[in-house]
Motif scaffolding. Structure first.
Motif, PDB file in Angstrom:
ATOM      1  N   ALA A 504      34.207   6.483  -6.992  1.00  0.00           N
ATOM      2  CA  ALA A 504      33.092   7.372  -6.644  1.00  0.00           C
ATOM      3  C   ALA A 504      32.381   7.915  -7.877  1.00  0.00           C
ATOM      4  O   ALA A 504      31.210   8.342  -7.792  1.00  0.00           O
ATOM      5  N   ASN A 505      33.058   7.960  -9.039  1.00  0.00           N
ATOM      6  CA  ASN A 505      32.430   8.374 -10.298  1.00  0.00           C
ATOM      7  C   ASN A 505      31.713   9.717 -10.150  1.00  0.00           C
ATOM      8  O   ASN A 505      30.499   9.823 -10.322  1.00  0.00           O
ATOM      9  N   ALA A 506      32.483  10.767  -9.812  1.00  0.00           N
ATOM     10  CA  ALA A 506      31.984  12.144  -9.616  1.00  0.00           C
ATOM     11  C   ALA A 506      31.420  12.356  -8.225  1.00  0.00           C
ATOM     12  O   ALA A 506      31.021  13.469  -7.878  1.00  0.00           O
ATOM     13  N   GLY A 507      31.395  11.317  -7.427  1.00  0.00           N
ATOM     14  CA  GLY A 507      30.976  11.481  -6.043  1.00  0.00           C
ATOM     15  C   GLY A 507      32.170  11.782  -5.169  1.00  0.00           C
ATOM     16  O   GLY A 507      33.280  12.038  -5.643  1.00  0.00           O
ATOM     17  N   SER A 508      31.984  11.741  -3.874  1.00  0.00           N
ATOM     18  CA  SER A 508      33.067  12.017  -2.933  1.00  0.00           C
ATOM     19  C   SER A 508      33.051  10.981  -1.820  1.00  0.00           C
ATOM     20  O   SER A 508      32.072  10.275  -1.609  1.00  0.00           O
ATOM     21  N   GLY A 509      34.156  10.915  -1.081  1.00  0.00           N
ATOM     22  CA  GLY A 509      34.288   9.929  -0.016  1.00  0.00           C
ATOM     23  C   GLY A 509      35.355   8.899  -0.336  1.00  0.00           C
ATOM     24  O   GLY A 509      36.065   9.015  -1.342  1.00  0.00           O
ATOM     25  N   ALA A 510      35.495   7.890   0.518  1.00  0.00           N
ATOM     26  CA  ALA A 510      36.522   6.860   0.338  1.00  0.00           C
ATOM     27  C   ALA A 510      35.947   5.493   0.691  1.00  0.00           C
ATOM     28  O   ALA A 510      35.154   5.358   1.625  1.00  0.00           O
ATOM     29  N   MET A 511      36.362   4.495  -0.067  1.00  0.00           N
ATOM     30  CA  MET A 511      36.004   3.108   0.215  1.00  0.00           C
ATOM     31  C   MET A 511      37.224   2.226  -0.042  1.00  0.00           C
ATOM     32  O   MET A 511      37.927   2.407  -1.047  1.00  0.00           O
ATOM     33  N   SER A 512      37.486   1.314   0.865  1.00  0.00           N
ATOM     34  CA  SER A 512      38.612   0.393   0.712  1.00  0.00           C
ATOM     35  C   SER A 512      38.300  -0.652  -0.346  1.00  0.00           C
ATOM     36  O   SER A 512      37.129  -0.979  -0.616  1.00  0.00           O
ATOM     37  N   THR A 513      39.345  -1.161  -0.949  1.00  0.00           N
ATOM     38  CA  THR A 513      39.149  -2.278  -1.875  1.00  0.00           C
ATOM     39  C   THR A 513      38.654  -3.501  -1.096  1.00  0.00           C
ATOM     40  O   THR A 513      38.858  -3.621   0.109  1.00  0.00           O
ATOM     41  N   GLN A 514      38.019  -4.425  -1.804  1.00  0.00           N
ATOM     42  CA  GLN A 514      37.482  -5.641  -1.189  1.00  0.00           C
ATOM     43  C   GLN A 514      38.087  -6.845  -1.884  1.00  0.00           C
ATOM     44  O   GLN A 514      38.074  -6.935  -3.115  1.00  0.00           O
ATOM     45  N   SER A 515      38.659  -7.773  -1.081  1.00  0.00           N
ATOM     46  CA  SER A 515      39.351  -8.941  -1.633  1.00  0.00           C
ATOM     47  C   SER A 515      38.654 -10.225  -1.200  1.00  0.00           C
ATOM     48  O   SER A 515      38.203 -10.353  -0.060  1.00  0.00           O
ATOM     49  N   SER A 516      38.587 -11.194  -2.107  1.00  0.00           N
ATOM     50  CA  SER A 516      38.022 -12.506  -1.779  1.00  0.00           C
ATOM     51  C   SER A 516      38.319 -13.465  -2.914  1.00  0.00           C
ATOM     52  O   SER A 516      38.702 -13.048  -4.016  1.00  0.00           O
ATOM     53  N   ALA A 517      38.149 -14.754  -2.627  1.00  0.00           N
ATOM     54  CA  ALA A 517      38.260 -15.773  -3.666  1.00  0.00           C
ATOM     55  C   ALA A 517      36.946 -16.500  -3.856  1.00  0.00           C
ATOM     56  O   ALA A 517      36.834 -17.365  -4.718  1.00  0.00           O
ATOM     57  N   VAL A 518      35.962 -16.141  -3.044  1.00  0.00           N
ATOM     58  CA  VAL A 518      34.664 -16.798  -3.114  1.00  0.00           C
ATOM     59  C   VAL A 518      33.582 -15.733  -3.159  1.00  0.00           C
ATOM     60  O   VAL A 518      33.826 -14.543  -2.895  1.00  0.00           O
ATOM     61  N   THR A 519      32.386 -16.143  -3.491  1.00  0.00           N
ATOM     62  CA  THR A 519      31.275 -15.204  -3.565  1.00  0.00           C
ATOM     63  C   THR A 519      31.045 -14.529  -2.221  1.00  0.00           C
ATOM     64  O   THR A 519      30.981 -15.190  -1.181  1.00  0.00           O
ATOM     65  N   GLN A 520      30.954 -13.209  -2.249  1.00  0.00           N
ATOM     66  CA  GLN A 520      30.662 -12.417  -1.055  1.00  0.00           C
ATOM     67  C   GLN A 520      29.750 -11.268  -1.439  1.00  0.00           C
ATOM     68  O   GLN A 520      29.678 -10.856  -2.599  1.00  0.00           O
TER      69      GLN A 520
END
Length: 771
Positions: A504-520
């Motif tokens: 968040a870099n000084a922001g607030s809230g939550a976000m899950s990590t994102q996993s992939s092996a290809v462009t998304q």
């Protein structure tokens, strides 16, 4: 004895017609050098088994004395590949025609042998008529000696089999009751007396074809011509004339439309071209002159081999093949005929390829019984495609996938043959092991199924890579046998999952990590910060790293933490209702020493009086009611606030401008990445036009030392079809192929965005390059 008692008898069946003249072969005294003779030489001191061509060449003496202590061969026959003979008082032997593999197959001493089909028929002097397999197994009595009428219980001698009857001679001369010819059903039964010789001196040799049967009478060895039909009807009388004047010997054989008889010192060839059954006369004869090749030869038993010609017919195909000729079995020439959309299946002895003939595989061993034409039989070639009736392919690229994922493709197999072609016969299939490739499902039966021209069958290939690897088309494939072998080669890269962590870099809230092996596309931002608007992501918290927009595409070629970037929302100094409002700011981060132009969008900007940063005025490049463009000058690295003064009040853009320190200009270490959507493909075409090529290469060449290139094809429509996926992959593959030629050392990857819907990326290709 009994010439090639299957081969040459059948070879001449078409040469005899009823009781009319026999047009066997042109009357000629010349001997065919391709014809050969094998005989037992009982000359004084000889007792050997000899072989020669009719012209005296290719002389051979078989070394059998080391295996047979006292050679005394009374009768012999051949099926074109082996010689079978009786050694008197010992047994029946077989050996290859080159003299190898001599083996005893039956104990006993038959009077005569005759091969028909897969059986050897034999007579015993006092034991009747029997048959056995070619290897000597399953000896079976067909007619005991006691069942032969009008004769004593002994004396059965020679035999000839025509496919319906076995014709057996009685060889003793007992005065009035001996010297008979009997017929016995080929599968066994009661013998029937068919002919009694004049003088009752016995009947020795016998052979024939069609309605013509020839015997050597015990009455001074005369050669006589009989009628098969008359003997069946019981109306055969003694012939009025003999056919040969030298009455020494007892053998008579038929090969290539000619008769061969033995004397005490030679073998004679008799020309049948003028023979008329109803009015027999002496036949012209030519000596083979055995003694010129083997001094003092005295033939006792013999087999004559006539050369047969094999011709090849393309049967609807194209090409030319040279005919073959041999007196023995031979290896057929390998097929060289071709037929579009077909593969060679086998040879057949008539053009139907299915009924009334004999199947012969390519390059098979074959011993024809007569001159023969072999017809090429064809099966339709196999076409493999991604859709029923689609474009033929021989390779498939899974693209870049992540380990542990399940990736499938449905392949369709079709028979391209025409209405005359044979069905495809699936016999087996195999797929590369050790890389987690498998096939199954669908409608194809690779374990013996057949496929006629028309509707294709399907098979599903699944790739579930367990670890990081790259499929190698040279070894990773599906191979299917359907008359010929068909191969679909697979490529693709399986990579381990990469993780993007959002900060968040000084922001607030939550976000899950994102996993992939290809462009998304990255997940849309869910962080908030009071008084700030979200301005994208950066790989460094202070914004000095690589930047990505909200929901931008990420190649997932490495794990990374992305830091939210924030832009302060300006707070008006005055709260007057008509005070200017700021709604949007262009990129607010600049590189030290580079152009620093800032554009602000909003309303009621037309009464701007001045703009300054830290009390220093900046140049107003343009001003309108909805937009302002400012030249910030050449600010050094740092964070600045912008002060805008209007007639109605002031706006302060607190800490809104960020100047980044310039990085050293070193092209060998500078990291850069660019991406661009390449449009312009026409209709359903994957063709790279000059315009598309120029757009792609302009992007690639804008970055020095490019090391990685990714081409992502996008589908269209909310419902993705296999055809749309195939087109997206084809466009991405074609465009990256152009780039590969321009940058041969770069790592190229192909990817798909299969659910772009009606977005701007639909049916286009996204290129991402980096160094």
């Amino acid at each position: 004895m009994k010439l090639s008692k299957t081969l040459s008898i059948l070879a001449t069946m078409a040469l005899f017609v009823g009781l009319g003249a026999v047009n066997a072969s042109p009357a000629s005294a010349a001997l065919n050098a391709a014809n050969e003779l094998i005989f037992f030489d009982q000359g004084v001191g000889h007792t050997g088994l000899k072989r020669m061509r009719f012209d005296g060449t290719n002389k051979t003496t078989y070394s059998i004395s080391s295996l047979i202590a006292s050679p005394d061969i009374r009768t012999m026959t051949s099926d074109g590949t082996k010689l079978y003979f009786v050694n008197n008082g010992d047994g029946v032997y077989s050996m290859n025609l080159d003299g190898s593999s001599l083996a005893k197959i039956l104990t006993g001493s038959p009077s005569d042998l005759f091969i028909h089909g897969t059986k050897i028929y034999y007579t015993l002097w006092s034991g009747g008529l029997s048959s056995m397999n070619l290897d000597g197994s399953s000896p079976t009595a067909l007619a005991p000696a006691s069942t032969f009428p009008g004769s004593s219980s002994t004396g059965l001698r020679n035999i000839y089999v025509d496919g319906t009857y076995a014709w057996v001679t009685h060889g003793t001369g007992g005065g009035g009751t001996d010297g008979h010819v009997y017929r016995v059903p080929i599968d066994g039964g009661t013998p029937v007396l068919a002919y009694t010789d004049v003088g009752s001196a016995g009947v020795n040799g016998i052979t024939g074809s069609g309605d013509n049967i020839f015997v050597r009478s015990g009455n001074n060895g005369k050669l006589l011509g009989l009628s098969r039909g008359a003997m069946i009807a019981g109306t055969q009388t003694a012939p009025t004339s003999e056919l040969y004047s030298n009455n020494q010997g007892s053998e008579v054989e038929l090969a290539g439309g000619k008769l061969y008889v033995t004397t005490n010192s030679d073998v004679f060839e008799l020309d049948l071209s003028a023979y008329v059954q109803s009015s027999p006369a002496l036949l012209s004869s030519t000596a083979l002159n055995l003694t010129a090749s083997f001094t003092g030869a005295n033939p006792r038993s013999m087999v004559a081999f006539a050369a047969k010609t094999i011709q090849f017919d393309a049967n609807g195909g194209l090409g030319v093949m040279t005919s073959q000729s041999s007196a023995f079995g031979l290896t057929l020439n390998a097929n060289t005929f071709t037929k579009a959309n077909h593969v060679f299946a086998y040879w057949y002895t008539n053009s139907s390829c299915s009924t009334g003939g004999l199947i012969l595989n390519d390059s098979a061993l074959y011993a024809p019984s007569a001159d023969v034409a072999l017809y090429a039989c064809w099966r339709g070639a196999v076409a493999v495609s991604l859709t029923p009736g689609g474009a033929t392919l021989d390779s498939y690229d899974f693209g870049t996938v992540q380990t542990g994922s399940t990736n499938t493709v449905t392949l369709y197999f079709a028979n391209l043959g025409d209405g005359t072609s044979r069905p495809l016969s699936f016999s087996n299939a195999r797929i590369a092991t050790g890389v987690n490739l498998a096939y199954g499902g669908g409608t194809c039966n690779f374990s013996g199924g057949s496929l006629a021209p028309g509707a294709p069958c399907s098979i599903v290939v699944t790739w579930q890579p367990a670890n990081a690897l790259t499929l190698n088309p040279a070894t990773h494939s599906l191979v299917v046998q359907a008359s010929a072998f068909y191969e679909v080669k697979f490529s693709g890269s399986a990579v381990n999952t990469r993780v993007v962590t959002f900060d968040a870099n000084a922001g607030s809230g939550a976000m899950s990590t994102q996993s992939s092996a290809v462009t998304q596309n990255l997940a849309s931002n869910a962080f908030t910060r009071s008084g700030y608007s979200f301005a994208g992501w950066n790989t460094v918290a202070d914004g000095s790293g690589s930047s990505y927009g909200d929901a931008a595409a990420y190649m997932f070629n490495s794990s990374v933490t992305l830091y939210a970037q924030w832009t302060i929302i300006p707070v008006p100094v005055s709260s007057a209702p008509s005070f200017p409002q700021l709604t949007r700011v262009s990129a607010n981060s600049f590189i030290e020493g580079q152009t620093q132009k800032l554009t602000l969008e909003g309303n009621r900007f037309n009464d701007l009086e001045s703009a300054s940063i830290d009390g220093k005025p900046v140049i107003i490049l343009s001003s309108s009611n909805g937009s302002l463009t400012l030249d910030l000058g050449a600010l050094t690295a740092g964070i600045y606030s912008l002060d805008l003064k209007f007639k109605t009040g002031s706006l302060i853009y607190q800490d809104g401008v960020r100047i980044l320190a310039a990085k050293p200009a070193n092209p060998t270490t500078q990291t850069a990445a660019k991406r661009k959507l390449i449009a312009g493909f026409a209709g359903d075409s994957a063709k790279v036009t000059p315009t598309i090529r120029a757009r792609a290469l302009t992007l690639v060449r804008s970055i020095p030392n490019v090391k990685t290139v990714s081409c992502t094809g996008s589908t269209s429509n909310s419902k993705v079809t296999s055809k749309d996926v195939a087109l997206a992959r084809a466009r991405a593959t074609a465009l990256c192929a152009v780039i590969r030629k321009s940058i041969p050392g770069a790592t190229i990857s192909i990817a798909l965005n299969p659910s772009s819907g009606n977005a701007v990326s639909a049916r286009n290709v996204l290129i991402e390059v980096s160094n």
